[in-house]
Design a protein around this motif. Structure first.
Motif, PDB file in Angstrom:
ATOM      1  N   ALA A   1      42.484  14.728  -7.186  1.00 24.72           N
ATOM      2  CA  ALA A   1      41.356  15.479  -6.630  1.00 24.72           C
ATOM      3  C   ALA A   1      41.036  16.732  -7.441  1.00 24.72           C
ATOM      4  CB  ALA A   1      41.654  15.849  -5.171  1.00 24.72           C
ATOM      5  N   TRP A   2      42.075  17.483  -7.853  1.00 29.94           N
ATOM      6  CA  TRP A   2      41.823  18.709  -8.616  1.00 29.94           C
ATOM      7  C   TRP A   2      41.187  18.387  -9.966  1.00 29.94           C
ATOM      8  CZ3 TRP A   2      41.252  23.348  -7.010  1.00 29.94           C
ATOM      9  CH2 TRP A   2      41.977  23.853  -5.926  1.00 29.94           C
ATOM     10  N   ASP A   3      41.685  17.364 -10.631  1.00 34.05           N
ATOM     11  CA  ASP A   3      41.095  16.983 -11.915  1.00 34.05           C
ATOM     12  C   ASP A   3      39.644  16.548 -11.748  1.00 34.05           C
ATOM     13  OD1 ASP A   3      43.504  17.520 -13.078  1.00 34.05           O
ATOM     14  OD2 ASP A   3      44.128  15.437 -13.290  1.00 34.05           O
ATOM     15  N   LEU A   4      39.352  15.837 -10.671  1.00 38.51           N
ATOM     16  CA  LEU A   4      37.972  15.420 -10.420  1.00 38.51           C
ATOM     17  C   LEU A   4      37.080  16.622 -10.115  1.00 38.51           C
ATOM     18  CD1 LEU A   4      38.636  12.247  -8.221  1.00 38.51           C
ATOM     19  CD2 LEU A   4      37.798  12.313 -10.580  1.00 38.51           C
ATOM     20  N   ASN A   5      37.643  17.643  -9.439  1.00 38.34           N
ATOM     21  CA  ASN A   5      36.872  18.857  -9.195  1.00 38.34           C
ATOM     22  C   ASN A   5      36.506  19.556 -10.500  1.00 38.34           C
ATOM     23  OD1 ASN A   5      36.958  18.508  -6.443  1.00 38.34           O
ATOM     24  ND2 ASN A   5      38.672  19.896  -6.112  1.00 38.34           N
ATOM     25  N   VAL A   6      37.471  19.628 -11.416  1.00 39.45           N
ATOM     26  CA  VAL A   6      37.205  20.257 -12.712  1.00 39.45           C
ATOM     27  C   VAL A   6      36.188  19.447 -13.499  1.00 39.45           C
ATOM     28  CG1 VAL A   6      38.230  20.978 -14.898  1.00 39.45           C
ATOM     29  CG2 VAL A   6      39.491  21.316 -12.763  1.00 39.45           C
ATOM     30  N   LEU A   7      36.310  18.115 -13.443  1.00 37.61           N
ATOM     31  CA  LEU A   7      35.347  17.266 -14.142  1.00 37.61           C
ATOM     32  C   LEU A   7      33.942  17.475 -13.616  1.00 37.61           C
ATOM     33  CD1 LEU A   7      34.836  15.012 -16.209  1.00 37.61           C
ATOM     34  CD2 LEU A   7      35.350  13.345 -14.403  1.00 37.61           C
ATOM     35  N   GLY A   8      33.822  17.829 -12.336  1.00 37.32           N
ATOM     36  CA  GLY A   8      32.505  18.095 -11.762  1.00 37.32           C
ATOM     37  C   GLY A   8      31.811  19.271 -12.410  1.00 37.32           C
TER      38      GLY A   8
ATOM     39  N   HIS B   1      27.811  10.351   0.855  1.00 37.76           N
ATOM     40  CA  HIS B   1      26.694  11.287   0.902  1.00 37.76           C
ATOM     41  C   HIS B   1      26.714  12.126   2.170  1.00 37.76           C
ATOM     42  CE1 HIS B   1      24.506  10.528  -2.734  1.00 37.76           C
ATOM     43  NE2 HIS B   1      24.451   9.235  -2.512  1.00 37.76           N
ATOM     44  N   ILE B   2      27.017  11.508   3.300  1.00 42.49           N
ATOM     45  CA  ILE B   2      27.093  12.273   4.547  1.00 42.49           C
ATOM     46  C   ILE B   2      28.194  13.326   4.452  1.00 42.49           C
ATOM     47  CG2 ILE B   2      27.647  12.126   6.998  1.00 42.49           C
ATOM     48  CD1 ILE B   2      26.352   9.390   7.048  1.00 42.49           C
ATOM     49  N   CYS B   3      29.360  12.930   3.952  1.00 41.59           N
ATOM     50  CA  CYS B   3      30.471  13.879   3.849  1.00 41.59           C
ATOM     51  C   CYS B   3      30.197  14.960   2.810  1.00 41.59           C
ATOM     52  CB  CYS B   3      31.756  13.132   3.511  1.00 41.59           C
ATOM     53  SG  CYS B   3      32.354  12.103   4.858  1.00 41.59           S
ATOM     54  N   ARG B   4      29.514  14.608   1.736  1.00 38.47           N
ATOM     55  CA  ARG B   4      29.182  15.611   0.727  1.00 38.47           C
ATOM     56  C   ARG B   4      28.265  16.687   1.307  1.00 38.47           C
ATOM     57  NH1 ARG B   4      28.172  12.315  -2.976  1.00 38.47           N
ATOM     58  NH2 ARG B   4      30.147  12.430  -4.091  1.00 38.47           N
ATOM     59  N   MET B   5      27.364  16.297   2.185  1.00 40.29           N
ATOM     60  CA  MET B   5      26.484  17.270   2.828  1.00 40.29           C
ATOM     61  C   MET B   5      27.235  18.143   3.828  1.00 40.29           C
ATOM     62  SD  MET B   5      22.841  15.259   3.384  1.00 40.29           S
ATOM     63  CE  MET B   5      23.540  13.831   4.215  1.00 40.29           C
ATOM     64  N   LEU B   6      28.323  17.620   4.411  1.00 36.42           N
ATOM     65  CA  LEU B   6      29.036  18.343   5.458  1.00 36.42           C
ATOM     66  C   LEU B   6      30.226  19.152   4.943  1.00 36.42           C
ATOM     67  CD1 LEU B   6      29.003  15.606   8.251  1.00 36.42           C
ATOM     68  CD2 LEU B   6      27.608  17.673   8.128  1.00 36.42           C
ATOM     69  N   VAL B   7      30.943  18.647   3.945  1.00 32.38           N
ATOM     70  CA  VAL B   7      32.140  19.345   3.467  1.00 32.38           C
ATOM     71  C   VAL B   7      32.038  19.762   2.007  1.00 32.38           C
ATOM     72  CG1 VAL B   7      33.603  18.140   5.117  1.00 32.38           C
ATOM     73  CG2 VAL B   7      33.343  17.207   2.820  1.00 32.38           C
ATOM     74  N   GLY B   8      30.930  19.418   1.330  1.00 31.48           N
ATOM     75  CA  GLY B   8      30.776  19.809  -0.064  1.00 31.48           C
ATOM     76  C   GLY B   8      31.412  18.799  -1.011  1.00 31.48           C
ATOM     77  N   SER B   9      31.549  19.188  -2.257  1.00 31.19           N
ATOM     78  CA  SER B   9      32.008  18.275  -3.307  1.00 31.19           C
ATOM     79  C   SER B   9      33.470  18.464  -3.686  1.00 31.19           C
ATOM     80  CB  SER B   9      31.132  18.457  -4.564  1.00 31.19           C
ATOM     81  OG  SER B   9      29.790  18.103  -4.289  1.00 31.19           O
ATOM     82  N   ASP B  10      34.210  19.244  -2.902  1.00 32.48           N
ATOM     83  CA  ASP B  10      35.640  19.414  -3.153  1.00 32.48           C
ATOM     84  C   ASP B  10      36.347  18.098  -2.824  1.00 32.48           C
ATOM     85  OD1 ASP B  10      38.308  20.082  -3.319  1.00 32.48           O
ATOM     86  OD2 ASP B  10      38.095  21.983  -2.248  1.00 32.48           O
ATOM     87  N   ASN B  11      36.850  17.417  -3.837  1.00 30.42           N
ATOM     88  CA  ASN B  11      37.418  16.089  -3.645  1.00 30.42           C
ATOM     89  C   ASN B  11      38.688  16.088  -2.800  1.00 30.42           C
ATOM     90  OD1 ASN B  11      35.882  13.951  -5.395  1.00 30.42           O
ATOM     91  ND2 ASN B  11      35.971  15.812  -6.649  1.00 30.42           N
TER      92      ASN B  11
END
Length: 370
Positions: free
Chosen positions: A248-255, A302-312
């Protein structure tokens, strides 16, 4: 030489404010995840009780507790059979499938930085459909076997192998051209069209019985659910989703961009291969047993991204739970809307997903990623 006392106090106050804000936002996301878990368990219980047979939530609870060795009030044999042998395996298969598809969709979208990408759009569904069509129409597959003797397992094995094969071919094309996200997506689309042509050819040469069975498989459903299937799929999906959460942390950095990720020591190509392989494995395993069930891998993230953001750290588990909730609701509706006739759940998810994406196209004006 130390900082002046006043400056030090201001810095400490600013740090404390940032820390409190971060903790507050993190607490909200954790609360949402816990609430979503509770909702999943509640819908699982209620969905198991809904149907033509006269079973209520209390009966479901008693049957489950009885199987766990807890003394409860007696339950008649019909309720016990309906709950444990028929409905509960189906409900659990729907839960595992929803978690697999939505979790894989969230990771695929994040890794490739494309809100419309999913394992399906990379050709997985087309490859799985071709593998199933080979088994249904010709009674053959990469592992051999006789359709009349092992029809279900031949279909499952073919669908799994060919579903994963499409992604491997897309990886090969992407590595040949430099592993760019656009190449990976376009390669998957091109290979998917190739397998779709194969499915169309097999439909054309099939007889009526095989064609009907193939069409039903392509619509997606949980008719073949049993405890053996649930027992086989659950550890596969759990291990794949756990592995994705570890990145998850690596994916956050990749974002933040490939340049930023590379500068921080992340091997972007290796990260893409590992995460997309895990996502494909989970999705292929479930699709092999359920057929093509679309839109869950797009709607849930998409629903979760709108509610909790993009933090994997939160997006992946919340997407899994949201996918389970959506697919449970869709399957319950498919079983009951025109009971005793059952509608393929893939039709329900398509009816759910299409209006949702029209809404997103109309309302969402800013880009999903910067």
């Amino acid at each position: 030489m130390g900082l002046p006392a006043e400056v030090a106090r201001e810095l400490a106050a600013d740090f404390a404010a940032v820390k409190n804000t971060y903790a507050r936002h993190t607490g909200r996301k954790l609360l949402f995840a816990v609430a979503l878990l509770g909702l999943t368990l509640l819908i699982t219980l209620v969905s198991t009780a809904v149907g033509a047979a006269g079973v209520n939530v209390e009966d479901v609870w008693r049957v489950v507790l009885g199987r766990l060795g807890v003394e409860t009030a007696p339950v008649d044999d019909l309720a016990r059979t309906v709950v444990w042998e028929i409905r509960l395996p189906r409900i659990l298969l729907a839960t595992v499938t929803g978690m697999s598809l939505a979790g894989a969709g969230a990771v695929t979208q994040g890794v490739l930085r494309n809100p419309l990408v999913s394992p399906y759009t990379m050709g997985l569904s087309s490859g799985a459909a071709f593998g199933a069509a080979l088994a249904i129409v010709l009674g053959t597959g990469l592992v051999g076997g006789n359709y009349l003797d092992v029809s279900r397992w031949l279909i499952v094995t073919n669908a799994f192998i060919f579903g994963g094969l499409t992604t491997l071919l897309a990886f090969g094309l992407a590595r040949f051209k430099g592993m760019a996200p656009e190449t990976l997506v376009l390669g998957g689309v091109a290979i998917g069209y190739l397998f779709q042509a194969g499915v169309s050819l097999l439909k054309y040469i099939s007889n009526n019985d095989a064609l009907k069975e193939l069409v039903v498989w392509l619509m997606g459903g949980f008719w073949g659910a049993d405890w053996r299937t649930v027992t086989l799929l659950t550890p596969v999906v759990f291990l794949c989703m756990t592995g994705l959460c570890l990145y998850a942390w690596d994916l956050n950095v990749l974002g933040a961009g490939e340049e930023v990720a590379t500068s921080l020591g992340i091997k972007v190509g290796r990260l893409r291969v590992i995460t997309l392989t895990l996502a494909t494995l989970a999705a292929s395993a479930t699709v092999a047993f359920t057929g093509i069930i679309g839109f869950i891998c797009l709607i849930g993230p998409h629903i979760c991204r709108m509610l909790v953001g993009s933090d994997n750290r939160f997006l992946i588990p919340c997407s899994c739970l949201m996918g389970a909730v959506l697919l449970l609701l869709a399957d319950t509706l498919a079983r009951t809307i025109i009971a005793p006739t059952e509608i393929p759940v893939g039709i329900i998810t398509a009816l759910m997903g299409s209006p949702f994406f029209v809404y997103l196209l109309i309302k969402r004006k800013r880009q999903w990623w910067g």
